[in-house]
Design an enzyme around this catalytic site. Sequence first.
Site, PDB file in Angstrom:
ATOM      1  N   HIS A 134       0.811  -1.219   0.000  1.00  6.78           N
ATOM      2  CA  HIS A 134       0.000   0.000   0.000  1.00  6.78           C
ATOM      3  C   HIS A 134       0.842   1.267   0.000  1.00  6.78           C
ATOM      4  O   HIS A 134       0.305   2.362   0.120  1.00  6.78           O
ATOM      5  CB  HIS A 134      -0.952  -0.007   1.207  1.00  6.78           C
ATOM      6  CG  HIS A 134      -1.925  -1.151   1.174  1.00  6.78           C
ATOM      7  ND1 HIS A 134      -2.597  -1.601   2.297  1.00  6.78           N
ATOM      8  CD2 HIS A 134      -2.331  -1.947   0.157  1.00  6.78           C
ATOM      9  CE1 HIS A 134      -3.374  -2.626   1.957  1.00  6.78           C
ATOM     10  NE2 HIS A 134      -3.224  -2.845   0.672  1.00  6.78           N
ATOM     11  N   CYS A 142      10.442   8.234  -8.399  1.00 11.35           N
ATOM     12  CA  CYS A 142      10.486   8.908  -9.699  1.00 11.35           C
ATOM     13  C   CYS A 142       9.738   8.046 -10.715  1.00 11.35           C
ATOM     14  O   CYS A 142      10.129   6.893 -10.951  1.00 11.35           O
ATOM     15  CB  CYS A 142      11.927   9.128 -10.144  1.00 11.35           C
ATOM     16  SG  CYS A 142      12.054   9.917 -11.764  1.00 11.35           S
ATOM     17  N   CYS A 145      12.547   7.342 -13.953  1.00 11.92           N
ATOM     18  CA  CYS A 145      13.690   6.429 -13.860  1.00 11.92           C
ATOM     19  C   CYS A 145      13.549   5.400 -12.739  1.00 11.92           C
ATOM     20  O   CYS A 145      14.375   4.494 -12.625  1.00 11.92           O
ATOM     21  CB  CYS A 145      14.985   7.216 -13.685  1.00 11.92           C
ATOM     22  SG  CYS A 145      15.125   8.105 -12.120  1.00 11.92           S
ATOM     23  N   ASN A 235      -2.891 -13.166  15.599  1.00 10.41           N
ATOM     24  CA  ASN A 235      -3.742 -11.972  15.610  1.00 10.41           C
ATOM     25  C   ASN A 235      -4.696 -12.056  16.797  1.00 10.41           C
ATOM     26  O   ASN A 235      -5.070 -13.143  17.235  1.00 10.41           O
ATOM     27  CB  ASN A 235      -4.540 -11.885  14.302  1.00 10.41           C
ATOM     28  CG  ASN A 235      -5.066 -10.483  14.036  1.00 10.41           C
ATOM     29  OD1 ASN A 235      -4.308  -9.515  14.089  1.00 10.41           O
ATOM     30  ND2 ASN A 235      -6.352 -10.369  13.764  1.00 10.41           N
ATOM     31  N   VAL A 253       1.240  -9.904  19.291  1.00  9.52           N
ATOM     32  CA  VAL A 253       2.276 -10.303  18.336  1.00  9.52           C
ATOM     33  C   VAL A 253       3.667 -10.181  18.951  1.00  9.52           C
ATOM     34  O   VAL A 253       4.498 -11.080  18.805  1.00  9.52           O
ATOM     35  CB  VAL A 253       2.184  -9.451  17.052  1.00  9.52           C
ATOM     36  CG1 VAL A 253       3.291  -9.844  16.071  1.00  9.52           C
ATOM     37  CG2 VAL A 253       0.823  -9.636  16.393  1.00  9.52           C
TER      38      VAL A 253
END
Length: 448
Positions: A134, A142, A145, A235, A253
């Site tokens: 994300h 850029c 390039c 989780n 975690v």
Amino acid sequence: MSLGYAEKLSFIEDVGNVGMTEFFDPPKALQEKIEQLAKLIEKSKHLVVFTGAGISTSCGIPDFRGPKGIWTLQREGRPLPESSLPFHRAMPGVTHMALVGLEKAGILKFVISQNVDGLHLRSGIPREKLAELHGNSFMEACPSCGIEYLRDFEVETIGLKETSRRCSNAKCGAKLKDTVLDWEDALPSKEMNPAEKHCKMADVVLCLGTSLQITPACNLPLKSLRGGGKIVIVNLQKTPKDKKASLVIHGFVDKVIAGVMDFLNLRIPPYIRIDLFQIIVTQSLSADKKFVNWTLRVASVHGPNAPVPFIKSVEVCFSETQKYKTASLDKQPFQLKSDGCGCPCTQINIPFDFKVSTKCLKLDKDAIFHKLRDTAVQDFRCGQNAVIEKQAISSPKSEETVYAIVTNIKTFESHCQSNGDLKWPKDSANGTETSRKRSNSRKRKSRP
């Protein structure tokens, strides 16, 4: 101007109550699962880690779907959390640094992140072993390039828009763009392709702190199943992929990963943050050629108009022989000028010489960074600095000196006490401003 917190969280949809309730495995069961996970990792030949917002909550960045998550609080009309530190001062936590330890040990092969906080890169995960699906709030790229620029400040736009800076490649010079996706943006193939490749190769995909509800990203771990790989989910909330997992752990975690590192007898490396800034001294003769006018400026290495977010103020001091008064600069740009009248004036606490040299100096940055980190760990202190580059400019006569400075140190102990609590030494700072760039649950499209 950087987007405000409310603007970044302007679109909210009702995604229901799935995944909002937290669950905790009993202590004994949790310990057994931690050991089971450690054995899986120990035997793994191609470990891939898939991370979500839950690994950054201990760093002061809120999650989305938890009881105190951004979406939950906004849906209930409750105020959003505040913090004492801005987003750019967030530091990697136990999980981030444990992953660095696993990577350095040759166990972790690739990290896939849905977070935009930039903490994986700052922790030390190599860019070539990281897919930021994300984007990154602190990254510009850029479009011409392809060069990426990791900043020490939060980029002011989102949605792959042009920023105020240009590519520094002399042969390019194109306008840079931010890398954070808006909700209508498809996931970039540059990130998705290696993520898919490594998931197909993985014998273990470890999902940490993610609800696994945002598509198509959430389906990446499933690609390991075709090759006989296993999925492990850590989780606090249940996820739609739990039934596909070989092991589901409901626990913090940080606590789980610290336990794994203990079992594997691996050390969690410290986090040492090193920032760059430059001091620019410019000189010129007054119109009557009786005095030397000079300007001293403490500036960002990212451009003339870029902020220096990690410096709050500058105190400028001179030697007694120069008979200048001490000055404090607390507003950016940090700049001090003499008017050529010959009157005593003021300036800064990092030593410099009024004699602008004609020599350019470019040192081995990696070697200097390594030495600064080693010294920081041994002395456990910030504030060390070293010159890494010096450039002399003939017209106007000036000297630009780039410094590397240790601004944060954070060390961890992976040891888990009998009561299940983590412990680690006091660190330099904690917490971050909750400056999330997205807060929506729309599906994303894969970019072809």
